[in-house]
Design a protein around this motif. Structure first.
Motif, PDB file in Angstrom:
ATOM      1  N   LEU A 203      79.496  93.615  31.421  1.00 14.37           N
ATOM      2  CA  LEU A 203      79.190  94.032  30.043  1.00 14.37           C
ATOM      3  C   LEU A 203      78.360  92.954  29.336  1.00 14.37           C
ATOM      4  O   LEU A 203      77.445  93.273  28.564  1.00 14.37           O
ATOM      5  CB  LEU A 203      80.491  94.284  29.261  1.00 14.37           C
ATOM      6  CG  LEU A 203      81.341  95.470  29.722  1.00 14.37           C
ATOM      7  CD1 LEU A 203      82.668  95.500  28.955  1.00 14.37           C
ATOM      8  CD2 LEU A 203      80.592  96.789  29.524  1.00 14.37           C
ATOM      9  N   SER A 204      78.655  91.704  29.636  1.00 17.45           N
ATOM     10  CA  SER A 204      77.908  90.602  29.020  1.00 17.45           C
ATOM     11  C   SER A 204      76.463  90.593  29.520  1.00 17.45           C
ATOM     12  O   SER A 204      75.525  90.401  28.743  1.00 17.45           O
ATOM     13  CB  SER A 204      78.569  89.267  29.335  1.00 17.45           C
ATOM     14  OG  SER A 204      79.930  89.280  28.947  1.00 17.45           O
TER      15      SER A 204
ATOM     16  N   ASP B 232      79.155  89.172  23.410  1.00 16.13           N
ATOM     17  CA  ASP B 232      78.584  87.854  23.104  1.00 16.13           C
ATOM     18  C   ASP B 232      79.556  86.720  23.364  1.00 16.13           C
ATOM     19  O   ASP B 232      79.141  85.576  23.545  1.00 16.13           O
ATOM     20  CB  ASP B 232      78.190  87.796  21.619  1.00 16.13           C
ATOM     21  CG  ASP B 232      77.190  88.874  21.258  1.00 16.13           C
ATOM     22  OD1 ASP B 232      76.085  88.871  21.843  1.00 16.13           O
ATOM     23  OD2 ASP B 232      77.521  89.736  20.421  1.00 16.13           O
ATOM     24  N   VAL B 233      80.870  87.024  23.311  1.00 16.26           N
ATOM     25  CA  VAL B 233      81.888  85.982  23.415  1.00 16.26           C
ATOM     26  C   VAL B 233      83.046  86.508  24.253  1.00 16.26           C
ATOM     27  O   VAL B 233      83.536  87.617  23.991  1.00 16.26           O
ATOM     28  CB  VAL B 233      82.441  85.587  22.015  1.00 16.26           C
ATOM     29  CG1 VAL B 233      83.363  84.375  22.123  1.00 16.26           C
ATOM     30  CG2 VAL B 233      81.318  85.306  21.023  1.00 16.26           C
ATOM     31  N   LEU B 234      83.503  85.734  25.247  1.00 14.20           N
ATOM     32  CA  LEU B 234      84.670  86.118  26.053  1.00 14.20           C
ATOM     33  C   LEU B 234      85.880  85.262  25.671  1.00 14.20           C
ATOM     34  O   LEU B 234      85.747  84.074  25.380  1.00 14.20           O
ATOM     35  CB  LEU B 234      84.372  85.985  27.546  1.00 14.20           C
ATOM     36  CG  LEU B 234      83.209  86.851  28.071  1.00 14.20           C
ATOM     37  CD1 LEU B 234      83.171  86.808  29.605  1.00 14.20           C
ATOM     38  CD2 LEU B 234      83.299  88.296  27.588  1.00 14.20           C
TER      39      LEU B 234
ATOM     40  N   VAL C  81      79.631  80.385  35.191  1.00 11.77           N
ATOM     41  CA  VAL C  81      79.200  81.787  35.367  1.00 11.77           C
ATOM     42  C   VAL C  81      78.852  82.387  34.006  1.00 11.77           C
ATOM     43  O   VAL C  81      77.851  83.097  33.854  1.00 11.77           O
ATOM     44  CB  VAL C  81      80.300  82.621  36.069  1.00 11.77           C
ATOM     45  CG1 VAL C  81      79.799  84.035  36.337  1.00 11.77           C
ATOM     46  CG2 VAL C  81      80.777  81.940  37.339  1.00 11.77           C
ATOM     47  N   LEU C  82      79.681  82.098  33.016  1.00 14.32           N
ATOM     48  CA  LEU C  82      79.397  82.600  31.661  1.00 14.32           C
ATOM     49  C   LEU C  82      78.046  82.062  31.173  1.00 14.32           C
ATOM     50  O   LEU C  82      77.249  82.799  30.584  1.00 14.32           O
ATOM     51  CB  LEU C  82      80.494  82.162  30.681  1.00 14.32           C
ATOM     52  CG  LEU C  82      81.661  83.127  30.471  1.00 14.32           C
ATOM     53  CD1 LEU C  82      82.443  83.348  31.738  1.00 14.32           C
ATOM     54  CD2 LEU C  82      82.576  82.621  29.368  1.00 14.32           C
ATOM     55  N   GLU C  83      77.813  80.789  31.453  1.00 12.38           N
ATOM     56  CA  GLU C  83      76.550  80.187  30.996  1.00 12.38           C
ATOM     57  C   GLU C  83      75.358  80.846  31.675  1.00 12.38           C
ATOM     58  O   GLU C  83      74.328  81.076  31.045  1.00 12.38           O
ATOM     59  CB  GLU C  83      76.560  78.686  31.278  1.00 12.38           C
ATOM     60  CG  GLU C  83      77.383  77.928  30.248  1.00 12.38           C
ATOM     61  CD  GLU C  83      77.316  76.430  30.456  1.00 12.38           C
ATOM     62  OE1 GLU C  83      76.463  75.797  29.827  1.00 12.38           O
ATOM     63  OE2 GLU C  83      78.117  75.921  31.266  1.00 12.38           O
TER      64      GLU C  83
ATOM     65  N   LEU D 256      83.922  71.399  28.566  1.00 11.31           N
ATOM     66  CA  LEU D 256      83.087  72.342  29.315  1.00 11.31           C
ATOM     67  C   LEU D 256      81.857  72.785  28.542  1.00 11.31           C
ATOM     68  O   LEU D 256      80.904  73.292  29.124  1.00 11.31           O
ATOM     69  CB  LEU D 256      83.908  73.581  29.713  1.00 11.31           C
ATOM     70  CG  LEU D 256      85.141  73.337  30.594  1.00 11.31           C
ATOM     71  CD1 LEU D 256      85.815  74.656  30.950  1.00 11.31           C
ATOM     72  CD2 LEU D 256      84.761  72.577  31.867  1.00 11.31           C
ATOM     73  N   GLY D 257      81.889  72.625  27.229  1.00  9.01           N
ATOM     74  CA  GLY D 257      80.783  73.148  26.428  1.00  9.01           C
ATOM     75  C   GLY D 257      80.790  74.672  26.445  1.00  9.01           C
ATOM     76  O   GLY D 257      81.713  75.299  26.983  1.00  9.01           O
ATOM     77  N   ASN D 258      79.799  75.275  25.843  1.00  6.88           N
ATOM     78  CA  ASN D 258      79.639  76.733  25.790  1.00  6.88           C
ATOM     79  C   ASN D 258      80.743  77.442  25.016  1.00  6.88           C
ATOM     80  O   ASN D 258      80.886  78.655  25.095  1.00  6.88           O
ATOM     81  CB  ASN D 258      79.533  77.333  27.206  1.00  6.88           C
ATOM     82  CG  ASN D 258      78.918  78.729  27.194  1.00  6.88           C
ATOM     83  OD1 ASN D 258      77.963  78.982  26.472  1.00  6.88           O
ATOM     84  ND2 ASN D 258      79.485  79.647  27.964  1.00  6.88           N
ATOM     85  N   VAL D 259      81.573  76.680  24.292  1.00  8.58           N
ATOM     86  CA  VAL D 259      82.602  77.290  23.446  1.00  8.58           C
ATOM     87  C   VAL D 259      82.062  77.331  22.017  1.00  8.58           C
ATOM     88  O   VAL D 259      81.696  76.312  21.449  1.00  8.58           O
ATOM     89  CB  VAL D 259      83.934  76.522  23.509  1.00  8.58           C
ATOM     90  CG1 VAL D 259      84.937  77.065  22.492  1.00  8.58           C
ATOM     91  CG2 VAL D 259      84.520  76.598  24.925  1.00  8.58           C
TER      92      VAL D 259
END
Ligand SMILES: [Mg+2]
Length: 368
Positions: free
Chosen positions: A264-265, A271-273, A291-293, A320-323
């Motif tokens: 879906l992403s 946009d956010v999991l 994987v999200l990145e 991890l960043g990306n939060v």
């Protein structure tokens, strides 16, 4: 104490139960009754034969972990990866803390130090307190009073529970109250980010009705607006695009099917999991974040329930960043000194102390 995990063996694993306290009773959401004023928090304390100690929330049943006594710490956790022994997964948090203590590193550094150590944190405790007590509901003022109290704690962003029409009010009255609450909080806090969370309490269709009435409120995100389906998310995305809205779509808290959420992403529908920081676990988050990145979707690990989970989510964000933002659970855990973490003007400051920066709670001292 040497700074190599291989020099330490597990000597003892203790389990304890701590209690946490919210600053007030937290009411209903779209699905569940009162959330009470806090609850019990099972934690694990891991001791090594060299006197090192790590502790953390128990991310599962600790029964099966007793067989790990005698094992080398580096057999259970690889600092570059996380917990590598499946049997040790309930100790995921305690082992990360332990590794940080042994290596003299904060967990966010073990995780790569890829994010900022000052992270935005929203208030996750604005529930349906307008509906309680049932015999004399306090109405809208109760919600505004909660926002005020949490603003005083340092929060500058509020997540409002919506979906009152799912169980607690008739659909139309519930929709009207959700709209009224959203608009009132926006009016009282023109500068605040406002997030809304329906716990899947709307349908794809009825949610668009809500959105239409709050379109000028500049919502930061909508969380679990309805049980996620490709068709409903496409309609929601099309509607947001048509309005030129920057509102984000967040999902993946309840029973997450991660491969489906990633699809879906990829399709631009999420946009956010939101997988839970504790039940999904720090080691699984470490594996999935790249994987999200790659897919281009942000994360905000679900933290509701325990104030400790907010601190873990903040370490994960800094590591991890990306939060995008961390979910704040106001309150404290008995015996836990969380003062190294500071919430200032909406930003949570993550400490550089080893491990999670949380001294071993006094209440977990062995009794003899
Ligand atoms: Mg939620």
């Amino acid at each position: 104490m040497t700074a190599t995990l291989a020099d330490h063996r597990i000597a003892r694993i203790d389990s304890h139960v701590l209690r946490d306290h919210y600053p007030r009773t937290v009411g209903r959401n779209a699905r569940l009754g009162s959330h009470g004023a806090g609850g019990s928090v099972p934690v694990a304390v891991v001791h090594t034969d060299t006197g090192a100690t790590g502790w953390g929330i128990a991310a599962g049943d600790l029964q099966g972990t007793q067989g790990l006594v005698g094992r080398r710490v580096d057999d259970l956790l690889d600092p570059a990866v996380g917990t590598i022994e499946p049997q040790a997964l309930p100790l995921d948090f305690a082992l990360h803390d332990l590794a940080g203590q042994i290596l003299g590193l904060p967990v966010h550094q073990l995780l790569g130090g890829r994010g900022e150590t000052v992270v935005p944190c929203y208030d996750g405790a604005i529930y349906f307190d307008d509906l309680d007590p049932a015999d004399a509901p306090r109405g809208l003022d109760a919600v505004l009073a909660n926002c005020r109290a949490d603003h005083d704690l340092g929060f500058r962003a509020f997540k409002l529970k919506i979906g009152r029409g799912h169980r607690w009010m008739d659909a139309d009255a519930g929709l009207r109250r959700d709209i009224e609450v959203t608009r009132a909080v926006r009016a009282a806090y023109p500068e605040a980010e406002i997030l809304v969370d329906a716990n899947d309490g709307y349908t794809g269709e009825s949610f668009l009705g809500y959105l239409d009435e709050v379109a000028d409120c500049g919502l930061f995100w909508v969380e679990e607006p309805f049980q996620e389906t490709r068709a409903d998310l496409r309609r929601l995305r099309a509607e947001l695009t048509r309005r030129g809205s920057g509102t984000l779509i967040a999902d993946g808290e309840a029973a997450p099917d991660v491969p489906f959420l990633l699809h879906l992403s990829e399709e631009g529908l999420l946009d956010v999991l939101l997988m839970d920081v504790m039940s999904y676990g720090i080691s699984r988050w470490r594996r999935v974040m790249p994987v999200l990145e790659e897919v281009g979707v942000r994360a905000s690990p679900h933290a509701w329930g325990q104030p400790l989970k907010t601190l873990y989510a903040a370490q994960l964000a800094a590591g991890l960043g990306n939060v995008l933002v961390v979910e704040g659970v106001p309150g404290h855990t008995e015996g836990v000194d969380g003062s190294a973490y500071q919430l200032l003007d909406g930003m949570l400051h993550v400490p550089d102390a080893p491990g999670f920066g949380l001294p071993l709670p006094a209440t977990t001292a062995p009794s003899g």
